[in-house]
Scaffold this active site. Sequence first.
Site, mmCIF file in Angstrom:
data_model
loop_
_atom_site.group_PDB
_atom_site.id
_atom_site.type_symbol
_atom_site.label_atom_id
_atom_site.label_comp_id
_atom_site.label_asym_id
_atom_site.label_seq_id
_atom_site.Cartn_x
_atom_site.Cartn_y
_atom_site.Cartn_z
ATOM 1 N N ASP A 84 36.194 67.026 45.788
ATOM 2 C CA ASP A 84 37.617 66.617 46.084
ATOM 3 C C ASP A 84 38.961 66.371 44.863
ATOM 4 O O ASP A 84 37.864 65.926 44.248
ATOM 5 C CB ASP A 84 36.751 65.527 46.928
ATOM 6 C CG ASP A 84 38.211 65.155 47.799
ATOM 7 O OD1 ASP A 84 38.971 65.305 48.029
ATOM 8 O OD2 ASP A 84 38.136 63.351 48.060
ATOM 9 N N GLY A 178 42.762 55.009 50.276
ATOM 10 C CA GLY A 178 42.697 53.561 50.291
ATOM 11 C C GLY A 178 42.873 53.045 51.638
ATOM 12 O O GLY A 178 42.648 53.693 52.838
ATOM 13 N N ASN A 231 36.960 58.528 53.545
ATOM 14 C CA ASN A 231 35.620 57.279 51.833
ATOM 15 C C ASN A 231 35.693 56.049 52.438
ATOM 16 O O ASN A 231 34.611 55.351 52.520
ATOM 17 C CB ASN A 231 36.251 58.701 50.717
ATOM 18 C CG ASN A 231 35.753 58.236 49.931
ATOM 19 O OD1 ASN A 231 34.260 57.762 50.225
ATOM 20 N ND2 ASN A 231 35.763 57.917 49.138
#
Length: 287
Positions: A84, A178, A231
């Site tokens: 990634d 995020g 993630n």
Amino acid sequence: MLVSATEMLKKARAGKYAVGQFNINNLEWTKAILLTAQECNSPVILGVSEGAGKYMTGFETVAAMVKAMDESLGITVPVALHLDHGSYDGCYKCIKAGFTSIMFDGSHFPIEENVAKTTELVNVAHQLGLSIEAEVGAIGGEEDGVVGKGECADPNECKQIADLGVDFLAAGIGNIHGVYPDNWEGLSFETLEAVNNAVGEMPLVLHGGTGIPDDMITKAISLGVAKINVNTECQLVFADATRGYIEAGKDKQGKGFDPRKLLAPGFEAIKAKVKEKMELFGSVDKA
């Protein structure tokens, strides 16, 4: 079953669904994601950032763990082990370590340099049967030291990179890594539609999948997105479940401090979150 991501994403693009890339950070993450993919009969991509690779003592360790776990758990659904946001050097390290897919993030280079380096890596990856992702524009926010301002991609530059033979393309469309801020303006579907028109049937990638409203996810898939990265959301539910276990004092009951017990709630939380995302992305029973 370890494979490149090429065929699973071609099928996803044609079938109007998306395959989730779930980043792994340790054994618990990897096991939870693999088991959930098998239970959901869904293809899956295990993403590894360069920071996570370093944390797990190197890409060789990661590749060996994933290969052994894939075999020992009897995983039969397609699984791609993918770098990634890889650097030029990081791509070569993952190729050597035995990854089945790589991402070269040349979005911070001038387009000419991005084209040159991507061309080289496409040739190397395809000679070895690996899939390769490239990026145009920038994904906002920060992830493991990769910082982006969130610029939307230029559709013409996307076409330049797509024409090099990459297997799937990440294009900045206002998405960020995020947690999304309260004043986030949302995805630029105007940009996504222009990119989709420019690159034809190329599977597109949506980074920063945590926190994007479900209706935006669905619309992005309808406009060519075939891979969605998650993630932060797994990190958040893992932290919450672990915190709840400790605050309830369960780590002090019996041998509750045993890491196999201490990490179990977080493990189950990741499984539940991955299943939720696979259902949203439409990849269940698509293996």
